[in-house]
Scaffold this motif. Structure first.
Motif, mmCIF file in Angstrom:
data_model
loop_
_atom_site.group_PDB
_atom_site.id
_atom_site.type_symbol
_atom_site.label_atom_id
_atom_site.label_comp_id
_atom_site.label_asym_id
_atom_site.label_seq_id
_atom_site.Cartn_x
_atom_site.Cartn_y
_atom_site.Cartn_z
ATOM 1 N N LEU B 265 88.398 24.359 88.343
ATOM 2 C CA LEU B 265 88.598 25.118 87.117
ATOM 3 C C LEU B 265 86.812 24.986 86.392
ATOM 4 C CD1 LEU B 265 91.538 24.657 84.716
ATOM 5 C CD2 LEU B 265 90.596 26.500 86.137
ATOM 6 N N VAL B 266 86.634 23.012 86.628
ATOM 7 C CA VAL B 266 84.941 23.415 86.361
ATOM 8 C C VAL B 266 84.062 23.957 87.511
ATOM 9 C CG1 VAL B 266 83.135 21.172 86.688
ATOM 10 C CG2 VAL B 266 85.392 20.637 85.545
ATOM 11 N N ALA B 267 84.318 23.944 88.982
ATOM 12 C CA ALA B 267 83.241 24.770 89.754
ATOM 13 C C ALA B 267 83.203 25.733 89.242
ATOM 14 C CB ALA B 267 84.443 24.498 91.149
ATOM 15 N N ARG B 268 84.635 27.130 89.110
ATOM 16 C CA ARG B 268 84.498 28.376 88.368
ATOM 17 C C ARG B 268 84.023 28.261 87.283
ATOM 18 N NH1 ARG B 268 90.317 30.907 87.590
ATOM 19 N NH2 ARG B 268 90.262 31.821 89.943
ATOM 20 N N ILE B 269 83.743 27.852 86.045
ATOM 21 C CA ILE B 269 83.149 27.282 85.424
ATOM 22 C C ILE B 269 81.692 27.406 84.466
ATOM 23 C CG2 ILE B 269 82.774 26.889 82.628
ATOM 24 C CD1 ILE B 269 85.492 26.058 82.650
ATOM 25 N N MET B 270 81.049 25.961 86.087
ATOM 26 C CA MET B 270 79.801 26.143 86.139
ATOM 27 C C MET B 270 79.374 27.434 87.448
ATOM 28 S SD MET B 270 79.343 23.728 84.125
ATOM 29 C CE MET B 270 77.855 22.707 84.378
ATOM 30 N N GLU B 271 80.000 27.979 88.262
ATOM 31 C CA GLU B 271 79.908 29.404 89.360
ATOM 32 C C GLU B 271 78.496 28.098 89.691
ATOM 33 O OE1 GLU B 271 77.543 32.100 86.867
ATOM 34 O OE2 GLU B 271 79.243 32.390 86.280
ATOM 35 N N CYS B 272 79.359 27.215 90.667
ATOM 36 C CA CYS B 272 78.735 26.069 91.708
ATOM 37 C C CYS B 272 80.115 25.129 91.959
ATOM 38 C CB CYS B 272 76.801 25.972 91.165
ATOM 39 S SG CYS B 272 77.413 24.352 90.322
ATOM 40 N N PRO B 273 79.377 24.834 93.250
ATOM 41 C CA PRO B 273 80.171 23.755 94.110
ATOM 42 C C PRO B 273 79.958 22.787 93.294
ATOM 43 C CG PRO B 273 78.621 24.786 95.534
ATOM 44 C CD PRO B 273 78.175 25.324 93.764
ATOM 45 N N VAL B 274 81.259 21.979 92.940
ATOM 46 C CA VAL B 274 81.088 20.466 92.629
ATOM 47 C C VAL B 274 82.169 19.862 93.328
ATOM 48 C CG1 VAL B 274 82.333 19.219 90.696
ATOM 49 C CG2 VAL B 274 81.663 22.067 89.995
ATOM 50 N N LYS B 275 81.156 18.533 93.165
ATOM 51 C CA LYS B 275 82.468 17.114 94.518
ATOM 52 C C LYS B 275 82.915 16.262 93.537
ATOM 53 C CE LYS B 275 80.381 15.950 98.429
ATOM 54 N NZ LYS B 275 79.634 15.710 99.909
ATOM 55 N N TRP B 276 84.296 16.173 93.746
ATOM 56 C CA TRP B 276 84.858 14.408 93.184
ATOM 57 C C TRP B 276 84.638 13.678 94.547
ATOM 58 C CZ3 TRP B 276 90.359 12.752 93.096
ATOM 59 C CH2 TRP B 276 89.730 11.940 92.669
ATOM 60 N N ILE B 277 84.274 12.625 94.340
ATOM 61 C CA ILE B 277 84.464 11.591 95.453
ATOM 62 C C ILE B 277 85.343 10.756 94.613
ATOM 63 C CG2 ILE B 277 84.269 9.954 97.445
ATOM 64 C CD1 ILE B 277 84.216 13.058 97.867
#
Lengths: 289, 776, 160
Positions: B265-277
């Motif tokens: 959801l965050v990647a969709r809102i931010m319009e960019c790939p998001v990584k969580w490790i």
């Protein structure tokens, strides 16, 4: 688990280190990093300044002054194990160092780092207690000698002023025929000991003329069992005497925590003191040293 | 017939990239413009949240945005769905993807920071202010059901999640006929996942292209796709989930986590790939674990040790939420007769909420607990009656001639538990032989003279493996002659690439090196279930075998037409179809593929579909039951309470072994996990619900230095339930291990009459028992 | 205010000069700046050993060193163990042959640790090796196949 930001300093001399320590209030010394780095990564420690002393070459030395071994604070644990002087004059160090973490951590971990971190169960402080070693610190007013008995102020706090740096330790030799043993009990190889015991004995003919027993992991700092040492003096190498010493160890002041009760620590202290004495006695009788 | 691969010790095809540092785990994947996330997690075991102030964090340089639940969007202030609904669940508690107004365990996600780097995201976490109102926490499962107990959820009616019961036979009759009734109570603690790779998710949304793509370190990418699609209310078609190289799973990576909603959801809102490790500290508090079970059992037996009935009660600690249905408590009860023919059983189980990390299965799921319980009672019978534990087992085993044997227990879906095949006594004999059981007494006596205390312990087990419904495979021959093999089966180190390639290679007449393997990517294969419950071999091996057979048939039929010969005269070797006796007459699989998939304005041969390809979902027609016996030899140091495992022997039957090297690795690794459970691994909370065991100095994973060499022997009783006769092997090492170790400790301390009532057995607990024994 | 330093390091024989934020660990630096992702971070507190690399030939935890401390030093990662022509290190060969890995996540640290250890201890027995890798956690294999692989590799490296 990434450290908070800090300003990094890499002085080349102890003088520069002390200047930096005097100048910055919230500064941490980075020695081998094997204790500080995990705490930085976990943000248990969030210093404004990190003073990396790995470039202070004068602190990395092992020197036999004839009556003592002088070990620079930045001597790596692995390098100390390779020292010929250690092998012949303080062989208990080899036995203890094999239990300090793992070979990869010993390649970075330093003698001074362990003594300043001062985990009560750590092997190196336990050895220093056994030897009555002298800690030598440098501050703006020059050098200061601190006997190990006065080194731990309380749990994991060494007797160092904020602007002082541990420079080296002086470990006085026991005679060349002394018996020794370092035994510890840890759940797994390389873990901090639950209890660690260092024993040194010297003989006068068939009787014990001098003994040192230190116990790590029981109390908030490594402690000497002076009463038990007295019991040994003047006695033969006799298991019954060792058992009396062990019974004194059983009464040692011991902490309790989420994992280990004080009574279990006391039981281990008794068991390990007896085992260490038996082994030290065997060694001294065989003239192994 | 071509080269035989099934049963051969083929070196793994996965390994070249992994030993040279060229694996591709989630954290190795990088996209341009990718942002990094860090979660703020509850520091309280139970609290109301009055407010969250992220203003300072949002203002930090490098921080892109801080999200709380409300910031994810108005449609998303919902709890997660129950993955495995079941009538047993009386109170269905699932969590919000980010906490709304109440947190129920330390580690529950509250907010997420998205920033230029993980370090900056962590900087920002420290600046978020949460106004908590601390509520009382429930930690001890033993008192959680008492009247007036504090509640783990403020809106719950009690801490009881649900009740289960396994009941069959005439239990009253069994206990009234018995010569003896013995009872025992014990606590079992199983720890966490601790795969060496933590969890991790990357999400990228491309609304005009691929849709939402997730790379996640997971065992069940298809389940994640379905769960995410359901929760978002979007079609599965627009969601692709990929499990790249995964650094171990062991159960906890088989679920669906809040982060797998939040990061997309965050990647969709931010319009960019998001990584969580996930970092290792988060792993301790946010990855699901197993926890405590308290068992109180009574066993009814005849004076010769024949067990007539077993009854009692279990209290199962569930943690704060139900992310994984009742799979874990259920699999604790279903193995209950173990390897034995026990005519009557009645054991109830209460599933109880506490304010700790939610539950999921860990290697073996509940089976190690159920088997431990049965084996404990066999040990109790043996000790109280003074009969050798091997003999008690012989008198109770289900015998080969009783197969298929219906135990009386029911599977989760209501089907009866049926033991399909196996020879449990032969396994016992083999394990006793491996362990030199007959000469143990002499070893023990000799050691005792030196003041050393040796003991030996036996544990036998069954394991329901290969649960359905399917794990499919597609086999396709490309024009190049390369064979593309695709499956839904996700691997976390089990060697599926090798295993499946061996089956296809043997059956199709190609070499494993000709195979291009694609798996665990919902974009490449349509359906899948996941790597749980030792189910992959028993499901995917038959489908791979079947798909390869179909491709072979098709290839031979076409080749027969082209080469103008009978199919029976053809054989395929190294990708070439040849006429027997006329080796010069041949056509390659690649050429056949081209014939079937011709360019435009030509024809597909009559009677054929285009494409030299087949897909199969053939699996097992039930759960193949693997079995085994383990024998542990230990030495107890009565001065320190230390237990050393001196020797460990395993006889195991997982049916036909496709790759014995891989099976061996699964068994040995599984045993070590079981020894870790028996002696080392313990996650401790204080009575306020604060986790105390937060690093690898405190959570004791087994190390090489304390582990014994493990001798393994196999008996291959083919399962009648699938075409290859295979059974699962992933958990058979873990399941019986704790019971063998603990029986061995009791045997070593026989003269002190010590009875062990919990594990992990730590040395201080043992010395406590010794002191109590000496005092009495 | 981020604190940056310019550093020079040689990684697997290749010189790199670049600016690093001083709080960056050597492990993160190798993975993110040098793009060598074979070094794995398993615990970031120095216990699991997955991140082990060679610093001037000695095995160290790359999660317990700052990248800036590697200035002027040579680093070898798992990617640097094989020969330039791609032929595998005897340990890599042996891990493959003996099924010394399953998920492969701990493997880089096992290989680098053992490469250094066997350099100093060419004739270890099983007990020695179990102690040597006691600072490397593997959740999959139960260690036995790793020990077998190391025994075999040691033999090869001794030329037997």
């Amino acid at each position: 688990m990434k450290p908070a930001a800090f300003i990094y300093h890499d002085p080349k001399t102890s003088k520069e280190v002390i200047e930096l320590l005097s100048k910055y209030e919230d500064a941490k010394i980075l020695a081998g990093g094997q204790s500080l780095m995990p705490m930085l990564n976990m943000r248990f420690v969030v210093p404004d300044h990190v003073i990396d002393i790995n470039g202070v070459k004068e602190l990395d030395s092992v020197f036999d002054n004839g009556s003592s071994l002088e070990i620079g604070a930045m001597t790596r644990q692995s390098n100390l194990s390779k020292s010929q002087d250690v092998k012949t004059k303080t062989p208990i160090f080899l036995e203890a160092l094999g239990n300090v973490g793992h070979f990869q951590t010993r390649n970075r971990g330093t003698i001074g780092g362990s003594l300043c971190h001062l985990d009560p169960a750590a092997e190196i402080p336990c050895l220093m207690a056994a030897y009555d070693a002298v800690m030598i610190a440098e501050g703006p007013n020059g050098l200061r000698e601190i006997p190990f008995s006065e080194w731990p102020l309380t749990y994991m706090i060494p007797s160092l002023e904020p602007d002082e740096l541990l420079i080296k330790v002086r470990v006085p030799y026991w005679n060349s025929h002394h018996g020794y043993s370092f035994v510890e009990f840890a759940r797994r190889h390389g873990d901090f000991a639950i209890i660690a015991v260092a024993v040194l004995i010297e003989m006068d003919g068939k009787t014990i003329s001098r003994a040192s027993i230190s116990v790590g992991g029981a109390d908030i700092r490594p402690i000497r069992l002076f009463e038990a040492e007295e019991v040994l003096k003047g006695e033969n190498l006799d298991v019954r005497v060792f058992k009396s010493a062990a019974e004194i160890a059983r009464k040692v002041d011991a902490m309790s925590d989420a994992y280990v009760t004080s009574s279990y620590r006391q039981r281990l202290a008794a068991t390990l003191v007896e085992r260490a004495l038996v082994q030290a006695a065997e060694r001294v009788s065989r003239g192994e040293n | 017939m071509g080269v035989r691969y099934i049963g051969a010790e083929v070196q793994r095809m996965e390994d070249p990239k992994l030993i040279t540092g060229h694996g591709r785990y989630v954290d190795d994947i990088v996209f341009d413009g990718m942002l990094h996330a860090a979660f703020l997690r509850s520091s309280q075991a139970h609290a109301k949240i009055h407010s969250i102030d992220a203003s300072k964090a949002s203002a930090l340089s490098g921080v892109k945005r801080v999200f709380t639940l409300a910031d994810l969007g108005p449609n998303y202030e919902r709890r997660m769905n129950q993955l495995y609904p079941a009538p047993v669940i009386e109170q269905n508690k699932t969590q919000y993807p980010l906490a709304k107004d109440e947190v129920c365990y330390v580690g529950e996600a509250i907010a997420v920071v998205v920033a230029d780097s993980r370090a900056i995201a962590e900087d920002a976490l420290a600046l978020i202010v949460v106004d908590y109102e601390t509520l009382p926490a429930v930690i001890d499962v033993r008192t959680a059901l008492e009247d007036g107990a504090q509640l783990a959820h403020s809106d719950a009616t009690s801490n009881l999640m649900g009740k289960m019961r396994s009941k069959f036979g005439d239990i009253k009759d069994a206990f009234s006929k018995a010569d003896h009734v013995f009872s025992a109570g014990f606590m079992q603690h199983r720890g966490g996942c601790h795969s060496m790779e933590t969890r991790g998710v990357i999400a990228r949304d491309d609304p005009w292209g691929d849709g939402l793509t997730l790379w996640t370190s997971a065992q069940s990418p298809y389940l994640i796709r379905r769960a995410l699609a359901n929760w978002l209310g979007e079609p599965e078609e627009r969601i692709r989930v990929i499990a790249p190289d995964v650094g171990g799973g062991f159960g906890p990576k088989a679920g669906f986590y809040p982060e797998e909603i939040v990061i997309p959801l965050v990647a969709r809102i931010m319009e960019c790939p998001v990584k969580w490790i996930e970092d290792r500290q988060e792993h301790f508090i946010s990855t699901t674990t197993q926890r405590d079970q308290y068992w109180d059992l009574e066993v009814a037996c005849a004076s010769d040790g024949k067990i007539l009935g077993l009854k009692g009660k279990v209290t199962h600690e569930n943690g704060a939420y139900i992310p994984y249905g009742i799979l874990l408590p259920n699999s604790s009860l279903t193995p209950l007769p173990g390897a034995y023919s026990i005519p009557a059983i009645d054991v109830g189980l209460d599933i109880v909420f506490t304010n700790t990390v939610p539950n999921s299965p860990v290697r073996g799921a509940g089976r190690p607990c159920g088997i431990y319980a049965v084996e404990r009672m066999v040990q109790v019978v043996s000790r109280r009656l003074g009969i050798d534990p091997a003999i008690v087992r012989r008198r109770n085993f289900v015998r080969p001639e009783q197969m298929p044997y219906e135990t009386g227990a029911k599977l989760r879906g209501g089907d009866p538990v049926i033991y399909d095949s196996g020879d449990y006594e032969a396994l016992l004999d083999k394990a006793l032989e491996l362990s030199d059981y007959n000469s143990f007494k002499a070893r023990q006596t000799e050691a005792r003279k030196e003041g050393r205390y040796l003991g030996i312990g036996i544990s036998s087990c069954i394991e329901d493996t290969g649960m359905g419904p399917y794990e499919g495979t597609t086999v396709r021959v490309e024009a190049s002659g390369k064979i593309v093999v695709k499956t839904g089966a996700a691997s976390q180190g089990q060697g599926h690439h090798t295993m499946i390639s061996m089956i296809v290679a043997e059956n199709l007449g190609v070499t494993p090196e000709d195979i291009i393997f694609e798996s665990a990517d919902t974009g490449k294969f349509p359906h899948g279930i996941g790597a749980i419950g030792s189910r992959i071999a028993a499901n995917v091996a038959p489908s791979a075998f079947d798909a390869a057979s179909k491709v072979r048939e098709k290839a031979l039929k076409l080749a027969a037409e082209i080469l103008e010969t009978a199919e029976a005269d053809l054989d395929i070797e190294a990708g070439i179809v040849r006429v027997n006796g006329a080796p010069d007459v041949s056509i390659s699989l690649g050429e056949l593929a081209i014939k079937l998939t011709p360019p435009s304005s030509t024809r597909v041969p009559k009677g054929f579909d285009p494409i030299l390809e087949a897909t199969s979902f053939e699996g097992s027609s039930g759960s193949p039951i693997a079995s085994g016996t383990n024998v542990a030899e230990v030495e107890v140091d009565i001065g320190t309470g230390e237990v050393k495992v001196l020797r460990y022997s395993v006889a195991h039957d997982c049916g036909v072994m496709i790759n014995p090297t891989i099976v061996h690795g699964q068994i040995v690794g599984g045993v070590v996990h079981g020894i870790g459970n028996a002696l080392f691994e313990r996650m401790i909370y204080d009575d306020q619900g604060q986790p105390l065991t937060m690093n690898y100095g405190e959570y004791l994973l087994p190390l090489a230095s304390e582990m014994p060499r493990i001798d393994v022997a196999h008996i291959e009783t083919p399962s009648p339930l699938n075409s290859l006769g295979v059974k699962g092997a992933g958990e058979g090492g873990t399941i019986p291990a704790a019971a063998a170790i603990i029986a061995a400790i009791e045997n070593a301390l026989e003269e002190f009459s010590v009875e062990i009532d919990y594990y992990p057995v730590d040395p201080q607990y043992l010395t406590g028992l010794l002191e109590a024994s000496v005092a009495s | 205010m981020p604190d940056y330093r310019n550093i020079n390091v040689v990684v697997n024989g290749v010189k790199h000069e670049l600016d690093v934020e001083t709080r960056t660990s050597l492990g993160d630096f190798l993975r993110q700046e040098i793009k060598l992702t074979g070094t794995h971070l398993g615990c970031e507190h120095g216990v699991c050993g997955a991140c082990t690399v060679l610093l001037d030939g000695e095995a160290v935890r790359s999660c317990l060193m700052l990248a800036v401390q590697a200035n002027g030093h040579e680093i070898t990662t798992v990617e640097g163990l094989a020969e330039e022509d791609g032929s595998l290190h005897p340990l890599q060969e042996a891990f493959w042959k003996h099924h010394g890995l399953q998920c492969g996540f701990c493997t880089p640290g096992m290989l680098t640790s053992l490469a250094a250890y066997l350099g100093d201890n060419p004739e270890p027995n099983e007990r020695d090796l179990r102690e040597a890798i006691s600072g490397n956690i593997c959740r999959c294999t139960g260690y036995q196949s790793i020990v077998d692989a190391a025994l075999d590799a040691a033999k090869k490296m001794r030329g037997e």
